[in-house]
Design a protein around this motif. Sequence first.
Motif, short mmCIF file in Angstrom:
data_model
loop_
_atom_site.label_atom_id
_atom_site.label_comp_id
_atom_site.label_asym_id
_atom_site.label_seq_id
_atom_site.Cartn_x
_atom_site.Cartn_y
_atom_site.Cartn_z
N ALA A 94 0.87 -0.89 -0.35
CA ALA A 94 -0.11 -0.26 -0.36
C ALA A 94 0.97 0.92 0.25
O ALA A 94 0.80 2.44 -0.78
N ALA A 97 2.02 2.11 -3.23
CA ALA A 97 1.00 2.02 -4.27
C ALA A 97 0.41 3.87 -4.54
O ALA A 97 -0.05 4.48 -4.86
N ASP A 98 0.39 4.29 -2.65
CA ASP A 98 0.42 5.56 -2.28
C ASP A 98 1.86 6.34 -3.46
O ASP A 98 1.06 7.38 -3.82
N THR A 108 -4.88 10.63 -2.91
CA THR A 108 -5.46 9.39 -1.80
C THR A 108 -6.02 9.76 -0.79
O THR A 108 -6.48 8.88 -0.54
N LYS A 117 -8.73 2.17 -1.95
CA LYS A 117 -7.17 1.25 -1.67
C LYS A 117 -7.69 0.92 0.09
O LYS A 117 -6.42 -0.32 -0.79
#
Length: 219
Positions: A94, A97-98, A108, A117
């Motif tokens: 994660a 991904a950020d 986000t 997410k």
Amino acid sequence: FLKGANVMSEIKETKTTYLLWSTLAGTISFFVSAVITSIVLSPLDFAIIDTILAGGIGGLFLGLFLMNRHKIYKMGLAGLVAIPVGVWGAFILAGGADLIFSAINVNTENPNIYNIKNIIGIIFMGIICGAIFGATIYGRKSIWTFSAVCGLVSFPFGILVGFFNSGHPIKATFENLFAVFGPIDLNFLAIITSFGVGIGLSIGLFSILKQKSTEKGNM
């Protein structure tokens, strides 16, 4: 214990019954482990220890429910490893991904993006957890079954966690329902329970697939 093993062998003879039993066993085992962990460790707030303890207890309970004395400790060890690695491995993904979202200027902090997410993150938790648990207990051949089933099962639980985080009225319902246990992290409870449902269902399905494969081999 021998009587229990005999009962379990009878349950295994009916594929649907064993599938339902293993799913129920997984659900109860990891739900109870999440509740115990929350009650015991809530004052300490050590997230890593929470996942390790919940995984170990859940795995041991599952081994007891399935009445396989040869796999009780192995299941405890599998839970001890699979749950924390699944949870924290997904958090690392994660984080990556950020960075990607930031690079392409995606906000986000937007509630919709944040929830999506989170759901994806919980699905990855299920996939990683399922793959490790399956490989530990049944070997490499089980990885695809366990990772796919645990990933799919994690999806609705990810939506439930999204409701909890958004302050949906369902959160108050669950808080009232579990108030008897004291303050419990509902997100933690949902995620750990989802692992139990996925692992239990995977065990039943893998047993059925293995039986079919053996029957075909004997034909």
